[in-house]
Motif scaffolding. Structure first.
Motif, PDB file in Angstrom:
ATOM      1  N   GLU A  65       0.979  -1.206   0.039  1.00  0.00           N
ATOM      2  CA  GLU A  65       0.011   0.140   0.018  1.00  0.00           C
ATOM      3  C   GLU A  65       1.066   1.139   0.038  1.00  0.00           C
ATOM      4  O   GLU A  65       0.559   2.265  -0.712  1.00  0.00           O
ATOM      5  CB  GLU A  65      -1.052  -0.131   1.232  1.00  0.00           C
ATOM      6  N   ALA A  66       2.134   1.434   0.992  1.00  0.00           N
ATOM      7  CA  ALA A  66       2.701   2.146   0.988  1.00  0.00           C
ATOM      8  C   ALA A  66       3.530   2.595  -0.641  1.00  0.00           C
ATOM      9  O   ALA A  66       3.591   3.866  -1.132  1.00  0.00           O
ATOM     10  CB  ALA A  66       3.966   2.359   1.834  1.00  0.00           C
ATOM     11  N   THR A  67       3.911   1.538  -1.138  1.00  0.00           N
ATOM     12  CA  THR A  67       4.602   1.696  -2.534  1.00  0.00           C
ATOM     13  C   THR A  67       3.582   2.530  -3.449  1.00  0.00           C
ATOM     14  O   THR A  67       3.859   3.132  -4.354  1.00  0.00           O
ATOM     15  CB  THR A  67       4.755   0.268  -3.058  1.00  0.00           C
ATOM     16  N   GLY A  68       2.266   1.909  -3.375  1.00  0.00           N
ATOM     17  CA  GLY A  68       1.355   2.537  -4.448  1.00  0.00           C
ATOM     18  C   GLY A  68       1.136   4.040  -4.172  1.00  0.00           C
ATOM     19  O   GLY A  68       0.973   4.712  -5.063  1.00  0.00           O
ATOM     20  N   LEU A  69       1.029   4.293  -2.954  1.00  0.00           N
ATOM     21  CA  LEU A  69       0.976   5.763  -2.488  1.00  0.00           C
ATOM     22  C   LEU A  69       2.054   6.458  -2.868  1.00  0.00           C
ATOM     23  O   LEU A  69       2.081   7.807  -3.419  1.00  0.00           O
ATOM     24  CB  LEU A  69       0.321   5.911  -1.090  1.00  0.00           C
ATOM     25  N   TYR A  90       3.714 -11.676  -1.648  1.00  0.00           N
ATOM     26  CA  TYR A  90       3.421 -10.440  -1.966  1.00  0.00           C
ATOM     27  C   TYR A  90       4.107  -9.453  -3.041  1.00  0.00           C
ATOM     28  O   TYR A  90       3.873  -8.444  -3.289  1.00  0.00           O
ATOM     29  CB  TYR A  90       3.224  -9.648  -0.785  1.00  0.00           C
ATOM     30  N   ILE A  91       5.331 -10.228  -3.585  1.00  0.00           N
ATOM     31  CA  ILE A  91       6.159  -9.592  -4.497  1.00  0.00           C
ATOM     32  C   ILE A  91       5.119  -8.990  -5.888  1.00  0.00           C
ATOM     33  O   ILE A  91       5.483  -7.760  -6.087  1.00  0.00           O
ATOM     34  CB  ILE A  91       7.211 -10.375  -4.991  1.00  0.00           C
ATOM     35  N   TYR A  92       4.434  -9.869  -6.245  1.00  0.00           N
ATOM     36  CA  TYR A  92       3.590  -9.391  -7.510  1.00  0.00           C
ATOM     37  C   TYR A  92       2.869  -8.125  -7.206  1.00  0.00           C
ATOM     38  O   TYR A  92       2.889  -7.340  -7.920  1.00  0.00           O
ATOM     39  CB  TYR A  92       2.798 -10.581  -7.971  1.00  0.00           C
ATOM     40  N   ARG A  96       3.034  -4.407  -8.868  1.00  0.00           N
ATOM     41  CA  ARG A  96       1.898  -3.789  -9.513  1.00  0.00           C
ATOM     42  C   ARG A  96       1.732  -2.469  -8.940  1.00  0.00           C
ATOM     43  O   ARG A  96       1.082  -1.584  -9.830  1.00  0.00           O
ATOM     44  CB  ARG A  96       0.726  -4.740  -9.622  1.00  0.00           C
ATOM     45  N   ALA A  97       2.126  -2.163  -7.756  1.00  0.00           N
ATOM     46  CA  ALA A  97       1.913  -1.017  -7.231  1.00  0.00           C
ATOM     47  C   ALA A  97       2.887   0.007  -7.443  1.00  0.00           C
ATOM     48  O   ALA A  97       2.663   1.304  -7.333  1.00  0.00           O
ATOM     49  CB  ALA A  97       2.161  -1.152  -5.729  1.00  0.00           C
ATOM     50  N   VAL A 205       7.232  -6.431 -17.923  1.00  0.00           N
ATOM     51  CA  VAL A 205       7.173  -7.892 -17.546  1.00  0.00           C
ATOM     52  C   VAL A 205       5.692  -8.172 -17.028  1.00  0.00           C
ATOM     53  O   VAL A 205       5.045  -9.123 -17.525  1.00  0.00           O
ATOM     54  CB  VAL A 205       7.954  -8.333 -16.419  1.00  0.00           C
ATOM     55  N   ILE A 206       5.121  -7.197 -16.237  1.00  0.00           N
ATOM     56  CA  ILE A 206       3.768  -7.574 -15.662  1.00  0.00           C
ATOM     57  C   ILE A 206       2.655  -7.226 -16.852  1.00  0.00           C
ATOM     58  O   ILE A 206       1.892  -8.307 -16.818  1.00  0.00           O
ATOM     59  CB  ILE A 206       3.596  -6.402 -14.739  1.00  0.00           C
TER      60      ILE A 206
END
Length: 218
Positions: A65-69, A90-92, A96-97, A205-206
């Protein structure tokens, strides 16, 4: 250029250990530490570092969540995930975030410092050997290939290149596989980044998985 870094990990010993390791690097400056995802987001907002080295498993707001923000903000801070990897599911989600790559906690110091420099320079930590292991860990978990979406505005050759990127090939391997020059391979990857509005190679890659060009190993 000095790379300004924020360390985010809920284990003080991990943070202090990383800070000590980075102290001797003249081009890396740790500007702050955070013990939770929420603290990391605030610290990044306040200090504007080049790179946030982010653990995934933290109390309250986790690293995903922190990465996404952080990556959704207008600043230029890039996120490098810090993980135990082998047992981390949770790496994926983190990639994605918007994370630009990942570190493994038991990596050698030179590899850790090199990874930070790579990400700070605007590239992704997605070396071929790492990509293949990463794919085995995260690509099969969510449902991207089960719900493929079309890719518009790319040529057939670019589609081939995207598939090979998704399989973990480097530019030199792509060039050899397609019988093209290294410069041409780089140009194709650069155009894919632009057309698909991808932050870096990790996001390509994603995309290759989400669109069904590459299917997870079984």
């Amino acid at each position: 250029m000095t790379v300004r870094v924020v360390l985010a990990d809920d284990q003080p010993l991990v943070r202090s250990g990383l800070r000590v390791l980075m102290a001797d690097a003249p081009d890396i400056d740790v500007v702050g530490e955070a013990g939770t995802g929420a603290e990391a987001v605030r610290l990044v907002r306040d200090t504007g570092p080049d790179v946030a080295v982010m653990d995934i498993r933290m109390p309250g707001m986790d690293g995903i969540e922190a990465t996404g923000l952080i990556t959704a903000a207008a600043g230029a801070t890039r996120v490098l995930i810090l993980t135990t990897f082998d047992d981390d599911e949770y790496i994926y989600g983190a990639l994605r975030a918007g994370a630009s790559g990942f570190l493994v906690k038991d990596m050698a110091l030179d590899d850790i410092l090199g990874a930070i420099r790579v990400v700070a320079a605007g590239d992704a930590l997605i070396a071929p050997s790492v990509t293949r292991r990463l794919i085995a860990e995260f690509a099969a978990r969510p449902e991207p290939a089960l719900h493929p979406r079309p890719i518009g505005n790319i040529t057939e050759r670019e589609r081939e290149v995207l598939t090979l990127v998704g399989r973990g090939m480097s530019n030199s391997e792509i060039a050899t596989h397609l019988y093209i020059s290294m410069a041409t391979a780089k140009a194709h990857v650069a155009r894919l980044l632009t057309k698909l509005e991808a932050r870096d190679r990790v996001q390509l890659v994603i995309t290759a998985y989400e669109t069904g060009l590459v299917t997870p190993p079984r």
